[in-house]
Design a protein around this motif. Structure first.
Motif, PDB file in Angstrom:
ATOM      1  N   ILE A 169      78.407 -18.400  34.447  1.00  0.00           N
ATOM      2  CA  ILE A 169      77.241 -19.281  34.425  1.00  0.00           C
ATOM      3  C   ILE A 169      77.467 -20.422  33.437  1.00  0.00           C
ATOM      4  N   LEU A 170      77.982 -20.100  32.255  1.00  0.00           N
ATOM      5  CA  LEU A 170      78.280 -21.147  31.277  1.00  0.00           C
ATOM      6  C   LEU A 170      79.322 -22.119  31.819  1.00  0.00           C
ATOM      7  N   ASP A 171      80.307 -21.590  32.551  1.00  0.00           N
ATOM      8  CA  ASP A 171      81.321 -22.453  33.167  1.00  0.00           C
ATOM      9  C   ASP A 171      80.685 -23.408  34.174  1.00  0.00           C
ATOM     10  N   ALA A 172      79.683 -22.920  34.889  1.00  0.00           N
ATOM     11  CA  ALA A 172      78.996 -23.773  35.864  1.00  0.00           C
ATOM     12  C   ALA A 172      78.276 -24.922  35.166  1.00  0.00           C
ATOM     13  N   PHE A 173      77.671 -24.639  34.029  1.00  0.00           N
ATOM     14  CA  PHE A 173      77.024 -25.706  33.269  1.00  0.00           C
ATOM     15  C   PHE A 173      78.051 -26.756  32.842  1.00  0.00           C
ATOM     16  N   ARG A 174      79.203 -26.293  32.383  1.00  0.00           N
ATOM     17  CA  ARG A 174      80.242 -27.232  31.929  1.00  0.00           C
ATOM     18  C   ARG A 174      80.775 -28.067  33.091  1.00  0.00           C
ATOM     19  N   ALA A 175      80.864 -27.460  34.260  1.00  0.00           N
ATOM     20  CA  ALA A 175      81.407 -28.169  35.421  1.00  0.00           C
ATOM     21  C   ALA A 175      80.401 -29.131  36.039  1.00  0.00           C
ATOM     22  N   GLY A 176      79.134 -28.926  35.754  1.00  0.00           N
ATOM     23  CA  GLY A 176      78.098 -29.744  36.382  1.00  0.00           C
ATOM     24  C   GLY A 176      78.055 -31.161  35.841  1.00  0.00           C
ATOM     25  N   GLU A 177      77.681 -32.073  36.712  1.00  0.00           N
ATOM     26  CA  GLU A 177      77.498 -33.475  36.345  1.00  0.00           C
ATOM     27  C   GLU A 177      76.063 -33.872  36.637  1.00  0.00           C
ATOM     28  N   LEU A 178      75.498 -34.693  35.747  1.00  0.00           N
ATOM     29  CA  LEU A 178      74.108 -35.094  35.926  1.00  0.00           C
ATOM     30  C   LEU A 178      73.937 -35.907  37.199  1.00  0.00           C
ATOM     31  N   THR A 179      72.869 -35.577  37.913  1.00  0.00           N
ATOM     32  CA  THR A 179      72.564 -36.308  39.131  1.00  0.00           C
ATOM     33  C   THR A 179      71.054 -36.390  39.299  1.00  0.00           C
ATOM     34  N   GLU A 180      70.602 -37.373  40.040  1.00  0.00           N
ATOM     35  CA  GLU A 180      69.176 -37.545  40.287  1.00  0.00           C
ATOM     36  C   GLU A 180      68.754 -36.691  41.469  1.00  0.00           C
ATOM     37  N   MET A 181      67.644 -35.983  41.270  1.00  0.00           N
ATOM     38  CA  MET A 181      67.081 -35.132  42.324  1.00  0.00           C
ATOM     39  C   MET A 181      65.597 -35.454  42.422  1.00  0.00           C
ATOM     40  N   ASP A 182      65.236 -36.296  43.346  1.00  0.00           N
ATOM     41  CA  ASP A 182      63.844 -36.741  43.472  1.00  0.00           C
ATOM     42  C   ASP A 182      63.362 -37.262  42.117  1.00  0.00           C
ATOM     43  N   GLU A 183      62.465 -36.511  41.470  1.00  0.00           N
ATOM     44  CA  GLU A 183      61.912 -36.971  40.193  1.00  0.00           C
ATOM     45  C   GLU A 183      62.644 -36.376  38.998  1.00  0.00           C
ATOM     46  N   PHE A 184      63.735 -35.631  39.230  1.00  0.00           N
ATOM     47  CA  PHE A 184      64.383 -34.910  38.152  1.00  0.00           C
ATOM     48  C   PHE A 184      65.830 -35.329  37.980  1.00  0.00           C
ATOM     49  N   VAL A 185      66.378 -35.004  36.828  1.00  0.00           N
ATOM     50  CA  VAL A 185      67.804 -35.192  36.557  1.00  0.00           C
ATOM     51  C   VAL A 185      68.344 -33.878  36.018  1.00  0.00           C
ATOM     52  N   ASP A 186      69.360 -33.327  36.681  1.00  0.00           N
ATOM     53  CA  ASP A 186      69.944 -32.063  36.248  1.00  0.00           C
ATOM     54  C   ASP A 186      71.388 -32.012  36.722  1.00  0.00           C
ATOM     55  N   LYS A 187      72.067 -30.890  36.393  1.00  0.00           N
ATOM     56  CA  LYS A 187      73.435 -30.703  36.846  1.00  0.00           C
ATOM     57  C   LYS A 187      73.467 -30.620  38.378  1.00  0.00           C
ATOM     58  N   HIS A 188      74.445 -31.264  38.965  1.00  0.00           N
ATOM     59  CA  HIS A 188      74.489 -31.364  40.423  1.00  0.00           C
ATOM     60  C   HIS A 188      74.666 -30.014  41.114  1.00  0.00           C
ATOM     61  N   ASN A 189      75.249 -29.039  40.401  1.00  0.00           N
ATOM     62  CA  ASN A 189      75.529 -27.734  41.000  1.00  0.00           C
ATOM     63  C   ASN A 189      74.453 -26.699  40.692  1.00  0.00           C
ATOM     64  N   LEU A 190      73.358 -27.094  40.082  1.00  0.00           N
ATOM     65  CA  LEU A 190      72.301 -26.152  39.698  1.00  0.00           C
ATOM     66  C   LEU A 190      70.952 -26.596  40.249  1.00  0.00           C
ATOM     67  N   ARG A 191      70.958 -27.037  41.464  1.00  0.00           N
ATOM     68  CA  ARG A 191      69.742 -27.537  42.096  1.00  0.00           C
ATOM     69  C   ARG A 191      68.725 -26.415  42.330  1.00  0.00           C
ATOM     70  N   PRO A 192      67.452 -26.761  42.420  1.00  0.00           N
ATOM     71  CA  PRO A 192      66.445 -25.747  42.769  1.00  0.00           C
ATOM     72  C   PRO A 192      66.696 -25.176  44.161  1.00  0.00           C
ATOM     73  N   GLN A 193      66.353 -23.923  44.329  1.00  0.00           N
ATOM     74  CA  GLN A 193      66.491 -23.288  45.639  1.00  0.00           C
ATOM     75  C   GLN A 193      65.401 -23.768  46.598  1.00  0.00           C
ATOM     76  N   LYS A 194      65.706 -23.669  47.890  1.00  0.00           N
ATOM     77  CA  LYS A 194      64.722 -23.914  48.923  1.00  0.00           C
ATOM     78  C   LYS A 194      64.461 -22.609  49.673  1.00  0.00           C
ATOM     79  N   PHE A 195      63.200 -22.399  50.033  1.00  0.00           N
ATOM     80  CA  PHE A 195      62.813 -21.139  50.650  1.00  0.00           C
ATOM     81  C   PHE A 195      62.373 -21.361  52.093  1.00  0.00           C
ATOM     82  N   THR A 196      62.678 -20.360  52.912  1.00  0.00           N
ATOM     83  CA  THR A 196      62.237 -20.343  54.298  1.00  0.00           C
ATOM     84  C   THR A 196      61.450 -19.069  54.550  1.00  0.00           C
ATOM     85  N   VAL A 197      60.743 -19.036  55.664  1.00  0.00           N
ATOM     86  CA  VAL A 197      59.959 -17.849  56.017  1.00  0.00           C
ATOM     87  C   VAL A 197      60.850 -16.625  56.123  1.00  0.00           C
ATOM     88  N   GLU A 198      62.080 -16.826  56.573  1.00  0.00           N
ATOM     89  CA  GLU A 198      63.000 -15.703  56.762  1.00  0.00           C
ATOM     90  C   GLU A 198      63.300 -14.962  55.462  1.00  0.00           C
TER      91      GLU A 198
END
Length: 247
Positions: free
Chosen positions: A36-65
Motif C-alpha cells: 500500500i505504501l508503495d502504491a502511494f509512492r508510485a501514484g501521481e497527482l491527478t484531477e478527479m472532478d472536484e478532487f486531486v489525489d493519486k491517480h492509482n487510488l481513485r474512489p470506487q464505483k458501485f453497481t447493484v450487482e
C-alpha cells in the motif's frame, strides 16, 4: 505479492487482508501494508472532478450487482478497500485504503473507517464514529472491530485498539493504547493492548490523577478511562437488535 497493483486488487476483492487472525490473535500483514505504501509512492497527482489525489487510488464505483447500498450525500470508498455485500454506507462517510468491512455492517453518517481497519460482520458504527487508520509502521496491527460489535455515536477507536465479538462501546468513549480500561465486573484492569472482551459493555469514566503528579492530584484533577460496567445479556441484545428492513 510485491506488485502493489495485485495487492490493491486483492484487497478490493476481499481475498487479501492487511491484518489476519492467527491462533486467536490479530496480526498485521506487513507485506500487504508495504505494498500500500508503495502504491502511494508510485501514484501521481491527478484531477478527479472536484478532487486531486493519486491517480492509482481513485474512489470506487458501485453497481447493484455488488449488493452494497451507498446512500447519496458525499461518501467515498477508496481503491484497495473491501466492502462486502449487505453493507450500508450512510452519507457522508469515508472508507480508506486497506480497510475491510464485512457483510451486513451499518456505517452511519460522518463515520471514518481508517486505513487497514478490520470491521466484522453485522457491526454497527453509529454516527460520528472514528476508526483510526494504521499504515505505519507496517508491523503494527490496525484497529479491529469483530462481528456483532456495536460502536456508539461519537466513539473514537485508534492506535490498534481491538474490540471483540458482540462488545458494546457506548457513545463518546475514546479508546487508545494510552486509555486504561477497567473491568468493574471482574475487578481488574486490562493489560495494555489487551482487547476489549467479547460482549463487554464499555462506558466512559474518569480516575484520579496519579500521586506522582502531586499538584494535580491534590487539586482533584481527573483523567479519562473506560469502564466495563456489565456484559451483554438478553435485555442488552434486545435493545441493540439490528433491523433487517434497513438492510
Amino acid at each position: 505479492m510485491s506488485d502493489w497493483k495485485q495487492v490493491l486488487e486483492g484487497l478490493q476483492a476481499g481475498g487479501v487482508r492487511s491484518a489476519r487472525k492467527e491462533n486467536g490473535e490479530w496480526k498485521a500483514n506487513p507485506e500487504v501494508k508495504q505494498a500500500i505504501l508503495d502504491a502511494f509512492r508510485a501514484g501521481e497527482l491527478t484531477e478527479m472532478d472536484e478532487f486531486v489525489d493519486k491517480h492509482n487510488l481513485r474512489p470506487q464505483k458501485f453497481t447493484v450487482e455488488r449488493k452494497v447500498r451507498v446512500v447519496p450525500g458525499g461518501s467515498a470508498v477508496r481503491t484497495g478497500s473491501y466492502v462486502a455485500p449487505g453493507v450500508i454506507v450512510m452519507p457522508p462517510s469515508y472508507i480508506n485504503i486497506g480497510a475491510y468491512v464485512d457483510e451486513g455492517t451499518m456505517i452511519d453518517s460522518h463515520v471514518l473507517v481508517g486505513s487497514c481497519a478490520q470491521i466484522g460482520r453485522s457491526v454497527h458504527l453509529s454516527a460520528g464514529v472514528q476508526i483510526g487508520g494504521v499504515l505505519e509502521p507496517v508491523n503494527q496491527s490496525p484497529v479491529i472491530v469483530e462481528d456483532g460489535a456495536f460502536i456508539g455515536a461519537g466513539a473514537i477507536l485508534v492506535e490498534g485498539v481491538q474490540v471483540l465479538q458482540n462488545a458494546v462501546i457506548a457513545p463518546g468513549v475514546v479508546l487508545s493504547q494510552g486509555v486504561p480500561v477497567f473491568d468493574c465486573v471482574n475487578e481488574r484492569q486490562l493489560d495494555r493492548g489487551e482487547p476489549v472482551p467479547e460482549r463487554a459493555v464499555v462506558v466512559s469514566g474518569t480516575r484520579p490523577v496519579s500521586g506522582r503528579f502531586s499538584w494535580a492530584s491534590q487539586a482533584g484533577f481527573q483523567m479519562n478511562c473506560a469502564l466495563i460496567i456489565k456484559y451483554r445479556d438478553e435485555k442488552s441484545d434486545a435493545s441493540l437488535a439490528l433491523e433487517d428492513s434497513l438492510r
